[in-house]
Design an enzyme around this catalytic site. Structure first.
Site, PDB file in Angstrom:
ATOM      1  N   CYS A 140       0.904  -1.147   0.000  1.00 43.81           N
ATOM      2  CA  CYS A 140       0.000   0.000   0.000  1.00 43.81           C
ATOM      3  C   CYS A 140       0.943   1.195   0.000  1.00 43.81           C
ATOM      4  CB  CYS A 140      -0.910   0.044   1.234  1.00 43.81           C
ATOM      5  SG  CYS A 140      -1.806   1.614   1.325  1.00 43.81           S
ATOM      6  N   CYS A 169      -0.299   4.055   2.762  1.00 46.31           N
ATOM      7  CA  CYS A 169      -0.326   3.818   4.211  1.00 46.31           C
ATOM      8  C   CYS A 169      -0.119   2.335   4.474  1.00 46.31           C
ATOM      9  CB  CYS A 169      -1.613   4.353   4.848  1.00 46.31           C
ATOM     10  SG  CYS A 169      -3.117   3.981   3.954  1.00 46.31           S
ATOM     11  N   SER A 170      -1.180   1.606   4.813  1.00 50.51           N
ATOM     12  CA  SER A 170      -0.964   0.206   5.185  1.00 50.51           C
ATOM     13  C   SER A 170      -2.186  -0.647   4.905  1.00 50.51           C
ATOM     14  CB  SER A 170      -0.598   0.137   6.666  1.00 50.51           C
ATOM     15  OG  SER A 170      -1.613   0.773   7.434  1.00 50.51           O
ATOM     16  N   CYS A 171      -2.944  -0.333   3.865  1.00 52.57           N
ATOM     17  CA  CYS A 171      -4.139  -1.121   3.545  1.00 52.57           C
ATOM     18  C   CYS A 171      -3.728  -2.576   3.304  1.00 52.57           C
ATOM     19  CB  CYS A 171      -4.847  -0.543   2.318  1.00 52.57           C
ATOM     20  SG  CYS A 171      -5.427   1.143   2.614  1.00 52.57           S
TER      21      CYS A 171
HETATM   22 FE    FE Z   1      -3.436   2.154   2.730  1.00 48.74          FE
END
Ligand code: FE
Length: 216
Positions: free
Chosen positions: A108, A111-113
């Protein structure tokens, strides 16, 4: 590569969630309802055991059942729900099949999906700016740092997850596992193999990526 992130909203939501989590943890500890060790243990369990195990069951089923595999690649969310997994952070999951010709890896960039229902919580390196930016520019080098050498003849595809669409890799079934039953195949499927920074183990108990280390 997908570009439908709403940057400001996305980053804001992420930091709000992190703040809320920290506030909640402080409150629980302060009230004597939980210890930080206990909370860390829950996170660790979710991150390393429960989450990836769901994904491993999905992968093993796809390896032994061609019809299931077809449904999984056609509509990941629905096929994953067949095994009872779904919910938060997994409204739309797309499954990518790695083959002898193509190696898939997921990131991602903003961010951190991450597909929580099948993989649990993302590992810390998944959230690092270094991984997020470098795996796109130089995937082969980054995978090498994870201990995964991808042959030059093989194409590497990098997929950018978003909050509304999250990816999971269906790794190649290891050679020499034709006689293994589904429940033993589950044990060969690592978290990293479903992100694409590792491979499935070749035999029970053997690490898929020797000494994986954080890329930097
Ligand atoms: Fe994300």
């Amino acid at each position: 590569m997908s570009g439908d992130h709403d940057v400001d909203h996305h980053a804001e939501a992420e930091s709000y969630a992190a703040l809320r989590a920290r506030a909640l943890e402080s409150l629980l500890v302060e009230k004597g309802l939980a210890t930080t060790d206990a909370i860390d243990e829950i996170v660790r369990t979710y991150e390393q055991d429960i989450g990836p195990l769901n994904g491993a069951k999905v992968v093993a089923r796809a390896w032994v059942d061609p019809d299931y595999k077809r449904r999984l690649l056609d509509d990941g969310t629905a096929a994953i729900a067949e095994l009872g997994f779904g919910g938060a952070e997994g409204a739309e999951i797309v499954v990518l099949e790695s083959t002898p010709q193509v190696h898939n890896v997921v990131v991602c960039t903003l961010c951190s999906c991450y597909p929580w229902p099948v993989l649990g919580l993302p590992p810390s390196w998944y959230k690092d700016a270094a991984y997020r930016s470098r795996v796109v520019r130089e995937p082969r080098a980054v995978l090498g740092e994870f201990g995964l050498t991808v042959d030059e003849s093989k194409e590497i595809r990098v997929w950018d997850s978003t909050a509304s669409l999250r990816y999971m890799v269906l790794p190649e079934r290891p050679h020499g596992t034709a006689d293994l039953p589904e429940e033993e195949l589950v044990e060969l499927v690592t978290r990293d193999s479903m992100i694409g920074v590792g491979l499935a183990r070749s035999k029970p108990g053997v690490a898929s990526t020797p000494d994986p280390k954080k890329p930097n």
